[in-house]
Motif scaffolding. Sequence first.
Motif, PDB file in Angstrom:
ATOM      1  N   ALA A 102      55.547  45.910  60.216  1.00  0.00           N
ATOM      2  CA  ALA A 102      55.186  44.530  60.582  1.00  0.00           C
ATOM      3  C   ALA A 102      54.962  43.697  59.314  1.00  0.00           C
ATOM      4  CB  ALA A 102      53.926  44.540  61.439  1.00  0.00           C
ATOM      5  N   ALA A 103      55.239  42.410  59.412  1.00  0.00           N
ATOM      6  CA  ALA A 103      55.095  41.528  58.240  1.00  0.00           C
ATOM      7  C   ALA A 103      53.642  41.523  57.754  1.00  0.00           C
ATOM      8  CB  ALA A 103      55.509  40.115  58.611  1.00  0.00           C
ATOM      9  N   PRO A 104      53.441  41.450  56.446  1.00  0.00           N
ATOM     10  CA  PRO A 104      52.058  41.371  55.928  1.00  0.00           C
ATOM     11  C   PRO A 104      51.365  40.098  56.426  1.00  0.00           C
ATOM     12  CG  PRO A 104      53.663  41.643  54.135  1.00  0.00           C
ATOM     13  CD  PRO A 104      54.442  41.370  55.371  1.00  0.00           C
ATOM     14  N   ASP A 105      50.066  40.181  56.602  1.00  0.00           N
ATOM     15  CA  ASP A 105      49.275  38.986  56.914  1.00  0.00           C
ATOM     16  C   ASP A 105      48.489  38.681  55.634  1.00  0.00           C
ATOM     17  OD1 ASP A 105      47.559  37.045  57.720  1.00  0.00           O
ATOM     18  OD2 ASP A 105      46.804  38.120  59.490  1.00  0.00           O
ATOM     19  N   TRP A 106      49.064  37.875  54.771  1.00  0.00           N
ATOM     20  CA  TRP A 106      48.466  37.679  53.440  1.00  0.00           C
ATOM     21  C   TRP A 106      47.126  36.952  53.497  1.00  0.00           C
ATOM     22  CZ3 TRP A 106      50.159  41.223  50.667  1.00  0.00           C
ATOM     23  CH2 TRP A 106      51.517  41.535  50.543  1.00  0.00           C
ATOM     24  N   ARG A 107      46.772  36.429  54.708  1.00  0.00           N
ATOM     25  CA  ARG A 107      45.428  35.839  54.813  1.00  0.00           C
ATOM     26  C   ARG A 107      44.368  36.906  54.547  1.00  0.00           C
ATOM     27  NH1 ARG A 107      45.448  33.471  60.684  1.00  0.00           N
ATOM     28  NH2 ARG A 107      46.272  35.565  60.987  1.00  0.00           N
ATOM     29  N   ARG A 108      44.716  38.149  54.852  1.00  0.00           N
ATOM     30  CA  ARG A 108      43.753  39.233  54.618  1.00  0.00           C
ATOM     31  C   ARG A 108      43.562  39.477  53.116  1.00  0.00           C
ATOM     32  NH1 ARG A 108      42.587  41.303  59.269  1.00  0.00           N
ATOM     33  NH2 ARG A 108      41.550  43.073  58.312  1.00  0.00           N
ATOM     34  N   ALA A 109      44.613  39.272  52.354  1.00  0.00           N
ATOM     35  CA  ALA A 109      44.459  39.381  50.893  1.00  0.00           C
ATOM     36  C   ALA A 109      43.712  38.158  50.350  1.00  0.00           C
ATOM     37  CB  ALA A 109      45.829  39.518  50.247  1.00  0.00           C
ATOM     38  N   ASP A 110      43.911  36.994  51.003  1.00  0.00           N
ATOM     39  CA  ASP A 110      43.129  35.806  50.613  1.00  0.00           C
ATOM     40  C   ASP A 110      41.632  36.104  50.753  1.00  0.00           C
ATOM     41  OD1 ASP A 110      45.393  34.253  50.167  1.00  0.00           O
ATOM     42  OD2 ASP A 110      45.351  33.307  52.146  1.00  0.00           O
ATOM     43  N   ILE A 111      41.283  36.808  51.836  1.00  0.00           N
ATOM     44  CA  ILE A 111      39.858  37.143  52.057  1.00  0.00           C
ATOM     45  C   ILE A 111      39.354  37.980  50.887  1.00  0.00           C
ATOM     46  CG2 ILE A 111      38.257  38.443  53.516  1.00  0.00           C
ATOM     47  CD1 ILE A 111      40.112  37.910  55.869  1.00  0.00           C
ATOM     48  N   LEU A 112      40.156  38.947  50.486  1.00  0.00           N
ATOM     49  CA  LEU A 112      39.745  39.810  49.361  1.00  0.00           C
ATOM     50  C   LEU A 112      39.593  38.990  48.081  1.00  0.00           C
ATOM     51  CD1 LEU A 112      41.981  42.956  50.039  1.00  0.00           C
ATOM     52  CD2 LEU A 112      39.499  42.801  50.297  1.00  0.00           C
ATOM     53  N   ARG A 113      40.547  38.066  47.852  1.00  0.00           N
ATOM     54  CA  ARG A 113      40.447  37.227  46.637  1.00  0.00           C
ATOM     55  C   ARG A 113      39.138  36.433  46.662  1.00  0.00           C
ATOM     56  NH1 ARG A 113      43.998  32.422  47.312  1.00  0.00           N
ATOM     57  NH2 ARG A 113      42.238  32.073  48.695  1.00  0.00           N
ATOM     58  N   ASP A 114      38.817  35.836  47.831  1.00  0.00           N
ATOM     59  CA  ASP A 114      37.588  35.028  47.897  1.00  0.00           C
ATOM     60  C   ASP A 114      36.353  35.911  47.694  1.00  0.00           C
ATOM     61  OD1 ASP A 114      39.279  32.951  48.309  1.00  0.00           O
ATOM     62  OD2 ASP A 114      38.904  32.768  50.468  1.00  0.00           O
ATOM     63  N   GLN A 115      36.423  37.132  48.246  1.00  0.00           N
ATOM     64  CA  GLN A 115      35.289  38.040  48.059  1.00  0.00           C
ATOM     65  C   GLN A 115      35.122  38.411  46.587  1.00  0.00           C
ATOM     66  OE1 GLN A 115      36.542  40.860  50.959  1.00  0.00           O
ATOM     67  NE2 GLN A 115      35.036  40.197  52.469  1.00  0.00           N
ATOM     68  N   LEU A 116      36.235  38.618  45.938  1.00  0.00           N
ATOM     69  CA  LEU A 116      36.171  38.989  44.518  1.00  0.00           C
ATOM     70  C   LEU A 116      35.548  37.858  43.700  1.00  0.00           C
ATOM     71  CD1 LEU A 116      36.892  41.374  42.758  1.00  0.00           C
ATOM     72  CD2 LEU A 116      39.192  40.462  42.496  1.00  0.00           C
ATOM     73  N   LEU A 117      35.924  36.619  44.032  1.00  0.00           N
ATOM     74  CA  LEU A 117      35.346  35.474  43.309  1.00  0.00           C
ATOM     75  C   LEU A 117      33.845  35.386  43.560  1.00  0.00           C
ATOM     76  CD1 LEU A 117      38.071  32.683  43.851  1.00  0.00           C
ATOM     77  CD2 LEU A 117      37.842  34.319  41.985  1.00  0.00           C
ATOM     78  N   ARG A 118      33.427  35.770  44.786  1.00  0.00           N
ATOM     79  CA  ARG A 118      31.981  35.724  45.082  1.00  0.00           C
ATOM     80  C   ARG A 118      31.238  36.860  44.389  1.00  0.00           C
ATOM     81  NH1 ARG A 118      33.562  34.284  50.283  1.00  0.00           N
ATOM     82  NH2 ARG A 118      33.227  36.372  51.077  1.00  0.00           N
ATOM     83  N   MET A 119      31.915  37.980  44.183  1.00  0.00           N
ATOM     84  CA  MET A 119      31.236  39.122  43.527  1.00  0.00           C
ATOM     85  C   MET A 119      31.029  38.876  42.038  1.00  0.00           C
ATOM     86  SD  MET A 119      33.007  42.533  45.131  1.00  0.00           S
ATOM     87  CE  MET A 119      31.969  43.759  44.333  1.00  0.00           C
ATOM     88  N   PHE A 120      32.009  38.207  41.394  1.00  0.00           N
ATOM     89  CA  PHE A 120      31.953  38.041  39.934  1.00  0.00           C
ATOM     90  C   PHE A 120      32.077  36.557  39.600  1.00  0.00           C
ATOM     91  CE2 PHE A 120      33.521  42.279  40.867  1.00  0.00           C
ATOM     92  CZ  PHE A 120      32.536  43.024  40.236  1.00  0.00           C
ATOM     93  N   PRO A 121      30.948  35.862  39.502  1.00  0.00           N
ATOM     94  CA  PRO A 121      30.966  34.399  39.374  1.00  0.00           C
ATOM     95  C   PRO A 121      31.667  33.894  38.115  1.00  0.00           C
ATOM     96  CG  PRO A 121      28.721  35.243  39.658  1.00  0.00           C
ATOM     97  CD  PRO A 121      29.612  36.425  39.590  1.00  0.00           C
ATOM     98  N   ALA A 122      31.845  34.747  37.115  1.00  0.00           N
ATOM     99  CA  ALA A 122      32.524  34.263  35.898  1.00  0.00           C
ATOM    100  C   ALA A 122      34.021  34.032  36.133  1.00  0.00           C
ATOM    101  CB  ALA A 122      32.332  35.266  34.760  1.00  0.00           C
ATOM    102  N   LEU A 123      34.539  34.568  37.236  1.00  0.00           N
ATOM    103  CA  LEU A 123      35.962  34.320  37.523  1.00  0.00           C
ATOM    104  C   LEU A 123      36.127  32.862  37.911  1.00  0.00           C
ATOM    105  CD1 LEU A 123      36.702  37.491  39.723  1.00  0.00           C
ATOM    106  CD2 LEU A 123      37.486  37.090  37.376  1.00  0.00           C
ATOM    107  N   PRO A 124      37.145  32.164  37.380  1.00  0.00           N
ATOM    108  CA  PRO A 124      37.301  30.741  37.708  1.00  0.00           C
ATOM    109  C   PRO A 124      37.718  30.533  39.162  1.00  0.00           C
ATOM    110  CG  PRO A 124      39.104  31.521  36.324  1.00  0.00           C
ATOM    111  CD  PRO A 124      38.161  32.667  36.450  1.00  0.00           C
ATOM    112  N   ARG A 125      37.202  29.463  39.778  1.00  0.00           N
ATOM    113  CA  ARG A 125      37.551  29.164  41.185  1.00  0.00           C
ATOM    114  C   ARG A 125      39.039  28.862  41.306  1.00  0.00           C
ATOM    115  NH1 ARG A 125      33.413  31.609  43.145  1.00  0.00           N
ATOM    116  NH2 ARG A 125      33.661  32.490  41.082  1.00  0.00           N
ATOM    117  N   GLU A 126      39.563  28.152  40.321  1.00  0.00           N
ATOM    118  CA  GLU A 126      40.992  27.817  40.344  1.00  0.00           C
ATOM    119  C   GLU A 126      41.718  28.832  39.470  1.00  0.00           C
ATOM    120  OE1 GLU A 126      42.219  25.487  42.233  1.00  0.00           O
ATOM    121  OE2 GLU A 126      40.197  24.945  42.904  1.00  0.00           O
ATOM    122  N   LEU A 127      42.487  29.686  40.105  1.00  0.00           N
ATOM    123  CA  LEU A 127      43.190  30.726  39.349  1.00  0.00           C
ATOM    124  C   LEU A 127      44.685  30.415  39.325  1.00  0.00           C
ATOM    125  CD1 LEU A 127      41.463  33.886  40.785  1.00  0.00           C
ATOM    126  CD2 LEU A 127      41.820  33.499  38.351  1.00  0.00           C
ATOM    127  N   ALA A 128      45.280  30.476  38.166  1.00  0.00           N
ATOM    128  CA  ALA A 128      46.734  30.273  38.081  1.00  0.00           C
ATOM    129  C   ALA A 128      47.426  31.349  38.913  1.00  0.00           C
ATOM    130  CB  ALA A 128      47.177  30.373  36.626  1.00  0.00           C
TER     131      ALA A 128
END
Length: 436
Positions: free
Chosen positions: A337-363
């Motif tokens: 089945a096709a990936p649901d990349w929204r689930r990876a978006d969730i992980l990205r947002d969680q990672l940003l919340r875990m480590f605040p030094a990561l920039p909100r806007e990531l290239a």
Amino acid sequence: MNPSIIVPAVEVDPAGMSRHVVIIGAGVIGAMSAIHALRDGHRVTILEPETPGGEQASSYGNAGWLSSHSVIPPSQPGVWKKVPGYLLDPLGPLAIRWGYLPQALPWLLRYLAEGATKERVTRTARALRTLLVESPVLHRAVAEQAGVAHLIVHEGVLHVYPSRADFDAEALNWSVRREVGVRWQELSAAELHQREPALDERYTFGVFVAEAGHCRDPGAYVAALVAHACALGATLVQGQATGFRIEAGRLRAVRTAGSEIACEAAVIAAGGRSKALAAAAGDRVALEVERGYHVMIAQPEGAPRTPMMAADCKAVATLTEGGLRLAGQVEIAAFDAAPDWRRADILRDQLLRMFPALPRELAASRVRYWLGRRPSTPDGLPCIGPARACRDIIHAYGHGHVGMVAAARTGRLVGQLLSGRTPEIPLEPFDPRRFG
Ligand SMILES: Cc1cc2nc3c(=O)[nH]c(=O)nc-3n(C[C@H](O)[C@H](O)[C@H](O)COP(=O)(O)OP(=O)(O)OC[C@H]3O[C@@H](n4cnc5c(N)ncnc54)[C@H](O)[C@@H]3O)c2cc1C
């Protein structure tokens, strides 16, 4: 992959015990199995349609945790009450695609039943512990021989919680871990942040498990193990197994599309694709894929010193050679089945919340997503053992959430089975025939 990467040198055991073994699948389980078969003097062919250690394999993008204490199955008491919510929320921690529900239902019901009581969870934990204990040490020994000792780190892992109450809410899991011999150190907020200065302040309680370890690049590790197997004499063939030729109960060949490889033994190590091969060997196994995702951020501004599981998102953050990885999520859906990349978006947002030094806007060039498929049984235990129709065929798949850590001992067990030696741990809990 270059199909001509073939190293034909073959040592024949003087006692005549050497067999030609085809290892089906070059994930971490197949790679470890190949190395142990070679050590016992067997002639080995590794059959793999894609690049060993490549992105198609679950072994490529996992969190790299070598967590010998990961003995708790994913299904636990009370999980069944949450299933209606999972069906309605496609972005929850466990999602089930409606269209796939009828096919997955028998597996799912058994999965929920297997985790229904503490007794069942404890039974699974006892069996898993025999498979996982000491595995960082076993991985390290093989990695040294393969020339990649730097990829295996044996310095413990962390579980981090927003509060002590969140840890207490998992008391059952930790009491079962204690029962099977796991020990840990509890960390106050101050101790946790002294160890992990980059971690967000909202995590105020930690658990350090010293016995565990991690792999700094699972894909590179598997590629190195396969290269080591080839250096020991294995032949790597690009192709896909489709079945077996069995005559009078003995294996004569592994069939591939339009051809076959003559052999005396085979190991099914095709991860989430193993079910059809198991059926061809006479065994109906309850195998589904629990799909998971990872996000990777290159050159992170903040990262954990020790790999850590965040209890609030049930995902593991690991600093790998290629960047900071957060891996997790469970999605029950068809393999292709096709990936649901929204689930990876969730992980990205969680990672940003875990480590605040990561920039909100990531290239975009710094962020990578991956979808993987855990080969999972409903009882959380892998299938390791001979096939019903032919003892020359060995099952070695179904390791679910712990395939990376479990691979070191699984490879040893496969070697012992191929050579007719007594396995170093009891294999009854992992019997592929247990599904009836
Ligand atoms: C998001 C995520 C995080 C995870 N984190 C961890 C972790 O931290 N620690 C841990 O221990 N485990 C973890 N896991 C689980 C672990 O990755 C798997 O259990 C493990 O990689 C399974 O290895 P495998 O060799 O059985 O299968 P795979 O790695 O999937 O390899 C199977 C190979 O077989 C090949 N193949 C398929 N069909 C055929 C065929 N017909 N013929 C020949 N070859 C074939 C495939 O191409 C593939 O290369 C995680 C998994 C995911 C998805």
